[in-house]
Design an enzyme around this catalytic site. Structure first.
Site, PDB file in Angstrom:
ATOM      1  N   THR A  14       8.837  24.988  15.437  1.00  0.00           N
ATOM      2  CA  THR A  14       9.632  24.368  14.365  1.00  0.00           C
ATOM      3  C   THR A  14       9.422  22.857  14.322  1.00  0.00           C
ATOM      4  O   THR A  14       9.197  22.272  13.264  1.00  0.00           O
ATOM      5  CB  THR A  14      11.137  24.644  14.618  1.00  0.00           C
ATOM      6  N   VAL A  15       9.480  22.224  15.498  1.00  0.00           N
ATOM      7  CA  VAL A  15       9.379  20.758  15.526  1.00  0.00           C
ATOM      8  C   VAL A  15       7.963  20.308  15.179  1.00  0.00           C
ATOM      9  O   VAL A  15       7.760  19.412  14.354  1.00  0.00           O
ATOM     10  CB  VAL A  15       9.807  20.204  16.909  1.00  0.00           C
ATOM     11  N   VAL A 134      16.126  12.922  23.901  1.00  0.00           N
ATOM     12  CA  VAL A 134      17.571  12.751  24.121  1.00  0.00           C
ATOM     13  C   VAL A 134      18.289  12.623  22.782  1.00  0.00           C
ATOM     14  O   VAL A 134      17.974  11.743  21.983  1.00  0.00           O
ATOM     15  CB  VAL A 134      17.858  11.502  24.983  1.00  0.00           C
ATOM     16  N   GLY A 136      18.313  14.316  20.015  1.00  0.00           N
ATOM     17  CA  GLY A 136      17.600  14.641  18.768  1.00  0.00           C
ATOM     18  C   GLY A 136      17.183  13.416  17.983  1.00  0.00           C
ATOM     19  O   GLY A 136      16.399  12.587  18.460  1.00  0.00           O
ATOM     20  N   ILE A 138      18.924  10.774  17.074  1.00  0.00           N
ATOM     21  CA  ILE A 138      19.610   9.486  17.312  1.00  0.00           C
ATOM     22  C   ILE A 138      18.681   8.547  18.084  1.00  0.00           C
ATOM     23  O   ILE A 138      18.182   8.920  19.142  1.00  0.00           O
ATOM     24  CB  ILE A 138      20.899   9.698  18.148  1.00  0.00           C
ATOM     25  N   LYS A 207      19.058  15.415  29.671  1.00  0.00           N
ATOM     26  CA  LYS A 207      19.170  14.246  28.787  1.00  0.00           C
ATOM     27  C   LYS A 207      19.977  13.139  29.470  1.00  0.00           C
ATOM     28  O   LYS A 207      19.632  11.957  29.395  1.00  0.00           O
ATOM     29  CB  LYS A 207      19.824  14.663  27.468  1.00  0.00           C
ATOM     30  N   GLY A 304      17.367  20.624  15.938  1.00  0.00           N
ATOM     31  CA  GLY A 304      16.764  21.156  14.712  1.00  0.00           C
ATOM     32  C   GLY A 304      15.456  20.438  14.410  1.00  0.00           C
ATOM     33  O   GLY A 304      15.213  19.329  14.897  1.00  0.00           O
TER      34      GLY A 304
HETATM   35  N1  HSE Z   1      18.917  23.016  22.399  1.00  0.00           N
HETATM   36  C1  HSE Z   1      19.067  21.615  22.168  1.00  0.00           C
HETATM   37  C2  HSE Z   1      20.452  21.393  21.592  1.00  0.00           C
HETATM   38  C3  HSE Z   1      18.023  21.130  21.210  1.00  0.00           C
HETATM   39  O1  HSE Z   1      21.133  22.369  21.260  1.00  0.00           O
HETATM   40  O2  HSE Z   1      20.876  20.272  21.501  1.00  0.00           O
HETATM   41  C4  HSE Z   1      17.788  19.651  21.276  1.00  0.00           C
HETATM   42  O3  HSE Z   1      17.424  19.228  22.541  1.00  0.00           O
END
Ligand code: HSE
Length: 437
Positions: A14-15, A134, A136, A138, A207, A304
């Site tokens: 996806t990414v 870390v 996503g 941000i 993270k 996501g």
């Molecule tokens: N599985 C992780 C989450 C994805 O739910 O935040 C992002 O690292």
């Protein structure tokens, strides 16, 4: 115009597909911002035939990501494979050794091998960027590493896992079961391949370990994190929290204390009126408290494809803009060789308020006995409430205690004594309360 920056991407889930799409759709804007074009020249992924909704007809394909990492066709290696060993580690190391810049979203890899990889990057004079690892989308790494130079951090804490926050939000808002919410999080692509990593707190811990190193200048110490996930949180906890003016969030907290650095991941009661309590769904948030700036709170999409791709593309653009001799400094804010050894504060010395939910036999003296055990351990109570459990359990009562600041050691001793007294019908539930503005 400088030559195009040639990008190789390993991992086209996806990414990875989102990164290709953003680089294609935003090519003109990125060129204006970076002063050069960015071209995906090569990829490595398991399935060549899968339709990913992006045009990969002109790129070279590599079976083995390590070969891609070393290839002369790329300037930057993007690692989106995942996992802390195997192809992810081998290919990142190979890319750095070969003098390629690296962008990775892999928190598990950095939590385990980040310092060693940073040493290679710094020796080779290449960039190792990891904004997407870390919180996503941000930009917390850039903020801590670059914008907060000179600040001394006292505490950094946050909601670092979108899956857990999504589950807790829906459990509270809709009264749904934990399992139903987890299924939806998986369907929406937030959860890790193994969702246990999300719900048991490992993902948050990875993270947090990275943030702790940036905050305090220590080597990454992911194995020294106190860890509790959210799988034991019930509707009874969520309802009791609401009644008492709290909301439950899975927080990662790193804090400077007199005895060392405290790193902990656990379900946490935060005041309903606090800013962090307003962070709902898949959104992440990171609060950073420093001597100069005071308190900063960053929040935004934490999981996501698009959120992660946004951070990855930002890292690629930084590399495109960088020139030899003009880079953003060491990978973890200080030269990797100069990171201090981690000094761990023991969890037993953690000081704070506690929520304790007990399900007890409904008989004379239980309430008084519970209160006495608290007093025996010097625990001062802010409130103590007794409830009926429900019409189906007339012989049981719920006792909810909220303590003033005390220590983890005192709470563990008190709960152990209450358990030994034989009053409990179920295991005691203990949830820490976090100070939050
Ligand atoms: N599985 C992780 C989450 C994805 O739910 O935040 C992002 O690292």
């Amino acid at each position: 115009m400088a030559e195009s920056l040639r990008v190789g991407i390993a991992g086209l889930g996806t990414v990875g597909a989102s990164v290709v799409r953003v680089l294609t759709e935003k090519a003109a804007e990125l060129t204006r911002q970076c002063g050069r074009t960015i071209t995906v020249t090569a990829v490595s992924a398991r399935n060549r035939d899968k339709d990913r909704g992006v045009d990969l007809s002109t790129v070279s394909w590599f079976e083995n990501p390590v070969d891609l990492a070393r290839s002369n066709e790329i300037d930057v290696f993007i690692e989106l494979i995942g996992g802390d060993e195997g192809p992810a580690r081998d290919s990142v190391r190979a890319a750095l050794e070969a003098g390629r810049h690296v962008v990775t979203a892999n928190k598990a890899l950095l939590a385990k091998h980040g310092v060693a990889l940073a040493e290679i990057a710094e020796k080779k004079g290449v960039l190792l960027n990891y904004e997407a690892a870390v919180a996503g989308g941000i930009p917390v790494i850039k903020t801590m590493r670059e914008a907060m130079a000179g600040n001394s951090v006292n505490r950094v804490f946050g909601i670092l896992n979108g899956t857990c926050n999504y589950i807790l939000t829906r459990m509270e808002a809709e009264g749904l079961s934990f399992e139903a919410c987890l299924k939806d999080a998986q369907r929406l692509g937030y959860a890790e391949a193994d969702p246990t990593f999300d719900i048991e707190g490992n993902d948050t811990a990875h993270k947090l370990a990275i943030l702790t190193s940036l905050a305090f200048g220590h080597k990454i110490a992911a194995d020294d994190i106190y860890l509790e996930g959210i799988s034991n949180i019930t509707q009874a906890d969520i309802r009791a929290a609401a009644e008492l003016g709290y909301r439950i969030k899975l927080l990662g907290v790193a804090q400077r204390t007199e005895s060392g650095i405290e790193q902990r991941v656990h379900p946490t009661m935060v005041p309903t009126a606090s800013v962090i309590a307003q962070v709902h769904g898949v959104t992440n948030a990171v609060a950073i408290e420093t001597d100069i700036l005071g308190e900063l709170l960053l929040s935004g999409p934490g999981a996501g494809g698009n959120a992660t791709a946004s951070a990855v593309v930002g890292d690629i653009a930084d590399i495109a803009k960088s020139r030899p001799g003009f880079q953003h400094g060491p990978v973890f804010g200080r030269p990797a060789k100069e990171l201090k050894p981690y000094k761990k504060a023991q969890m037993r010395s953690h000081a704070g308020g506690y929520f304790i939910r007990l399900t007890v036999h409904d008989r004379v003296g239980v309430f008084a006995s519970v209160a006495k055990r608290m007093a025996d351990n010097d625990i001062s109570l802010e409130s103590i409430v007794q409830h009926a459990v429900g019409p189906e359990a007339v012989d049981k009562k719920t006792v909810i205690l909220v303590t003033h600041e005390t220590t983890e050691a005192a709470v563990r001793k008190a709960v152990e004594a209450i358990t030994k007294d034989g009053h409990l019908t179920d295991k005691a539930q203990v949830i820490r309360i976090e100070r939050a503005g």
